[in-house]
Design an enzyme around this catalytic site. Structure first.
Site, PDB file in Angstrom:
ATOM      1  CB  CYS A  10      39.661  12.047 -34.945  1.00 22.30           C
ATOM      2  SG  CYS A  10      38.182  11.053 -35.081  1.00 22.30           S
TER       3      CYS A  10
ATOM      4  CG  HIS B 210      37.424   1.930 -33.760  1.00 17.12           C
ATOM      5  ND1 HIS B 210      38.540   2.365 -33.076  1.00 17.12           N
ATOM      6  CD2 HIS B 210      36.373   2.182 -32.941  1.00 17.12           C
ATOM      7  CE1 HIS B 210      38.175   2.862 -31.893  1.00 17.12           C
ATOM      8  NE2 HIS B 210      36.876   2.759 -31.792  1.00 17.12           N
TER       9      HIS B 210
HETATM   10  C1  LIG Z   1      34.769  12.412 -31.727  1.00 16.91           C
HETATM   11  C2  LIG Z   1      35.375  11.060 -31.552  1.00 16.91           C
HETATM   12  C3  LIG Z   1      36.495  10.708 -32.282  1.00 16.91           C
HETATM   13  C4  LIG Z   1      37.088   9.449 -32.135  1.00 16.91           C
HETATM   14  N1  LIG Z   1      38.242   9.167 -32.805  1.00 16.91           N
HETATM   15  C5  LIG Z   1      38.918   8.030 -32.508  1.00 16.91           C
HETATM   16  C6  LIG Z   1      40.225   7.804 -33.017  1.00 16.91           C
HETATM   17  O1  LIG Z   1      40.792   8.639 -33.736  1.00 16.91           O
HETATM   18  N2  LIG Z   1      40.836   6.633 -32.695  1.00 16.91           N
HETATM   19  C7  LIG Z   1      40.265   5.711 -31.881  1.00 16.91           C
HETATM   20  O2  LIG Z   1      40.862   4.679 -31.595  1.00 16.91           O
HETATM   21  N3  LIG Z   1      39.031   5.923 -31.369  1.00 16.91           N
HETATM   22  C8  LIG Z   1      38.357   7.055 -31.645  1.00 16.91           C
HETATM   23  N4  LIG Z   1      37.139   7.285 -31.074  1.00 16.91           N
HETATM   24  C9  LIG Z   1      36.540   6.274 -30.191  1.00 16.91           C
HETATM   25  C10 LIG Z   1      36.872   6.591 -28.733  1.00 16.91           C
HETATM   26  O3  LIG Z   1      38.231   6.441 -28.467  1.00 16.91           O
HETATM   27  C11 LIG Z   1      36.113   5.713 -27.741  1.00 16.91           C
HETATM   28  O4  LIG Z   1      36.576   4.399 -27.825  1.00 16.91           O
HETATM   29  C12 LIG Z   1      34.610   5.726 -27.917  1.00 16.91           C
HETATM   30  O5  LIG Z   1      34.124   7.025 -28.163  1.00 16.91           O
HETATM   31  C13 LIG Z   1      33.903   5.176 -26.675  1.00 16.91           C
HETATM   32  O6  LIG Z   1      34.307   5.909 -25.569  1.00 16.91           O
HETATM   33  P1  LIG Z   1      33.383   7.048 -24.904  1.00 16.91           P
HETATM   34  O7  LIG Z   1      32.076   6.386 -24.630  1.00 16.91           O
HETATM   35  O8  LIG Z   1      34.117   7.447 -23.675  1.00 16.91           O
HETATM   36  O9  LIG Z   1      33.238   8.132 -25.905  1.00 16.91           O
HETATM   37  C14 LIG Z   1      36.523   8.517 -31.246  1.00 16.91           C
HETATM   38  C15 LIG Z   1      35.383   8.874 -30.530  1.00 16.91           C
HETATM   39  C16 LIG Z   1      34.810  10.124 -30.671  1.00 16.91           C
HETATM   40  C17 LIG Z   1      33.600  10.466 -29.871  1.00 16.91           C
END
Ligand SMILES: Cc1cc2nc3c(=O)[nH]c(=O)nc-3n(C[C@H](O)[C@H](O)[C@H](O)COP(=O)(O)O)c2cc1C
Ligand code: SF4
Length: 704
Positions: free
Chosen positions: A31, A175
């Protein structure tokens, strides 16, 4: 430059059911604080990801029905056909650059207070909402009819997703934020019907929705399932054994598994509390339980780690949210062998704060994030200046480095002057604090870029005064000289300096960062700033053997870090370290023996003995040079100076992200000469009748 063959494996195409991803780089759902409110800005942001080489670009969670909406957070929305065009815009942008578009459909159930629609939330049982919401609202138990309705709504959303053109449709059980996971979890699901009890029963709704989705897409798109593979709550929830059993039941249903761990703050843990690839242990071995491709996350910024994930059979796709925010062109840079140019995520979660504050996403490393459409900024391309000029940047902190880099990339001749021996400013100092080492990437990326530009010169250990500047013939000047912490207690609580006793040493964060330490053993930190610094300094000083108390007028420590999802971890760490946390208190004066604190509610005062205090309250911009230059504005024309402005903390102290953003804004706005040019806004007066002219009072019919 050629790609390093070690990374070839990352560029293999992979089939996901009926569609094929061009490589293994997968932007998982995230998001962005724009969602249904800012569709054009959102579409442009996703398009840039696709342009940067991601094979799959996903939406954020997208609400499928008004019975579950996330106000005040601005997420995606697909309630009815009226929402399809906004999604089609997103899909079009992603497809234009050859990526697959994925949509994450969500029913948030007992996680969503439904502030907007006022419809009572629902979930597996009559229960309080999940911990993420403090709303005084309960969820009601879903009846068999509600479950059937939910399936119908999900099917309808799948149909609309196809109409919008998505290539991958998500079923979301992660989540602890979705009805499908609430049913799966024994801590939320105490039903006694066919949807409760055994794992098979608790997984029934997930299975049914997966089957519905597969039936509706009918081979026209792939079906992905995002699943939390451990709730991380011990025996209260489900864990590894349940997930292995679950994959035995439904492992072959979707075309792709997207695994993540715990709640959102576990999944998106900051670098202060978690390292790259932190989820590896939880995901390891799950791929063997399904023939379908698996995506996983772990703030992957190192191509070596990514390649290892694939080679060792942990993952098929390198999932990324934050690394794709910090550098939308990460895949392209690896493909082109430009590893040194990767703008690595620093793990600060400022991106997350956009969601929590319902404002467009921002990123410390990538100031173009969220600005692609409204300001026309691109993370890699910069518009060539129509009138290249001689630009001076005074100060080599985050704002100055960004200003110098962007001005140079736009074609200006840039001189960067830094008073100290090293570039980086506050980033160089703060990244030496416990847990903040990765923050140095803000400096390293920019210094690396500047090193490769022939039209910049950097001068260390150099200071310039107004005379010098007016004598050198610069046409534009950025004063990026940072800010200095105050030592007089002025901040949010105290608007005037507080009374202090000379016998009591009072240090500022700048003093501590410069290595100053008081005599004695006990230190009180007065934190009226509320972001990370007070807590980190407490951690530093207790680590050096001081007895530390932290006084804050708030009801918890480092309170703004709720917006970066770290607050609970910070408080836990400080407690574990034996730091005395004194909330709802302010320091009101200093004495020879220590401090006097007052309760913020009752005003009742109490002595708090200590050998020294550290005040983390507010900062003063270092703007003297700018004031001197402004005073001599009458000489500018003769000196050839066209513009001068303070930038970053010297303009108004804030986050590192704001400083970097302001550096870019300076360099982008050089020609316009105005920092006030209005940016584009979505949906302004386009959908409502234009206002009627107010009648002239003279035209009014006479009143009876
Ligand atoms: C700003 C932000 C918004 C996120 N929104 C969602 C979301 O809407 N749905 C979801 O399944 N995960 C969401 N996540 C989790 C990410 O999909 C991801 O699983 C998590 O950040 C770990 O991955 P990364 O280390 O590459 O950031 C969000 C993460 C971030 C940083
Ligand atoms: S804001 Fe921080 S955590 Fe988020 S993507 Fe940017 S650098 Fe990474």
């Amino acid at each position: 430059m050629a790609r390093d063959p070690r990374y070839d494996v990352l560029f293999e195409p992979v089939a996901i059911g009926p569609v094929v991803a061009r490589n293994r780089f997968y932007q998982v759902p995230h998001c962005n604080g724009m969602g249904h409110r800012d569709p054009s800005a959102l579409a442009a942001m996703r398009a840039v990801k696709a342009e940067g080489g991601w094979a799959v670009v996903s939406t954020e969670e997208v609400e499928i029905h008004p019975s579950s909406e996330l106000t005040p957070y601005v997420e995606g929305r697909l309630w009815d056909d009226a929402d399809i065009p906004a999604h089609a815009l997103v899909v079009e942008g992603i497809h234009r650059h050859g990526a697959l578009a994925a949509i994450e459909l969500v029913h948030s159930g007992m996680s969503a207070p439904n502030y907007h629609t006022r419809i009572p939330p629902m979930g597996p049982g009559h229960r309080a909402l999940t911990r993420g919401s403090d709303a005084p609202i309960q969820a009601r138990a879903m009846t068999a009819g509600d479950i059937a309705d939910l399936r119908t709504w999900h099917r309808a959303a799948v149909t609309r997703s196809l109409e919008a053109g998505y290539d991958i449709v998500y079923v979301y059980a992660g989540h602890s934020l979705t009805t499908l996971q609430h049913f799966l979890s024994p801590r939320h699901n105490r039903r006694t019907d066919a949807y409760g009890g055994s794992l098979e029963n608790r997984a029934r709704l997930l299975r049914e929705v997966l089957e519905d989705t597969i039936e509706v897409v009918d081979g026209r798109a792939a079906v992905a399932c995002r699943l939390a593979v451990d709730e991380l709550v011990g025996s209260e929830g489900y864990g590894r054994a349940d997930i292995e059993e679950l994959l035995g039941m439904i492992g072959e249903l979707p075309d792709l598994w997207d695994f993540m761990v715990g709640e959102w703050d576990d999944d998106s843990v900051t670098s202060r509390f978690g390292a790259e690839a932190g989820q590896e242990g939880h995901v390891l071995g799950l791929k063997r339980l399904t023939t379908k491709p698996v995506v996983g996350v772990g703030r992957f910024t190192s191509p070596d780690t990514m390649a290892r994930m694939v080679r060792q059979g942990v993952l098929d796709f390198i999932g990324a949210a934050r690394p794709s925010i910090a550098d939308p062109f990460l895949p392209t840079k690896i493909e082109e062998g430009r590893i040194d140019e990767i703008r690595e995520c620093i793990g600060c979660n400022i991106c997350v704060s956009g969601d929590f504050t319902s404002s467009p996403i921002r990123c410390t490393q990538n100031p173009a994030m969220g600005e692609e459409w409204r300001r026309g900024w691109h993370p890699e391309r910069y518009s060539a200046s129509r009138r290249p000029a001689r630009v001076l940047v005074v100060g080599g902190g985050p704002a100055g480095l960004e200003a110098a880099m962007v001005a140079a990339k736009r074609g200006h001749e840039v001189s960067l002057v830094e008073a100290t021996r090293q570039l980086g400013g506050r980033v160089a100092r703060e990244s030496r604090l416990p847990g903040l080492a990765e923050w140095i990437r803000v400096r390293d990326y920019r210094v690396g870029q500047l090193d490769g530009l022939s039209n910049t010169s950097s001068y260390l250990e150099s200071t310039l005064d107004a005379d010098d500047i007016l004598g050198y013939g610069f046409e534009h000047v950025a004063v990026a000289t940072g800010a200095t912490w105050r030592g007089d207690g002025v901040g949010r609580w105290h608007t005037r300096p507080i009374s202090l006793d000379r016998a009591l040493p009072v240090l500022t964060p700048d003093d501590v960062l410069a290595g100053a330490r008081p005599e004695g053993q006990s230190i009180v930190i007065f934190d009226d700033d509320h972001y990370y610094l007070g807590g980190v300094l407490a951690e530093l000083l207790v680590g050096e053997g001081f007895a530390v108390a932290l006084v804050t007028p708030m009801t918890d420590v480092s309170t703004w870090t709720h917006n970066t999802m770290e607050q609970h971890r910070i408080q836990a760490r400080l407690l574990e370290l034996g730091i005395a946390i004194r909330t709802s208190e302010v320091v009101v004066r200093g004495t020879a023996d220590g401090l006097v604190v007052a309760n913020t509610y009752t005003g009742r005062e109490a002595p708090l003995g200590c050998d020294a205090a550290v005040f983390v309250t507010s900062r003063r911009p270092e703007e003297q040079l700018a004031l001197d230059l402004a005073e001599r504005s009458g000489e500018w024309a003769d000196a050839g100076l066209l513009s001068m402005r303070t930038v970053g903390d010297a303009h108004a102290p804030g986050t590192i992200a704001s400083a970097v953003w302001d550096g870019r804004r300076f360099a982008e706005d050089l020609e316009s000469g105005s920092e006030w040019a209005l940016f584009r806004r979505d949906g302004v007066l386009t959908a409502i009748d234009p206002p009627q002219p107010r009648p002239d009072p003279g035209d009014r019919p006479p009143t009876p």
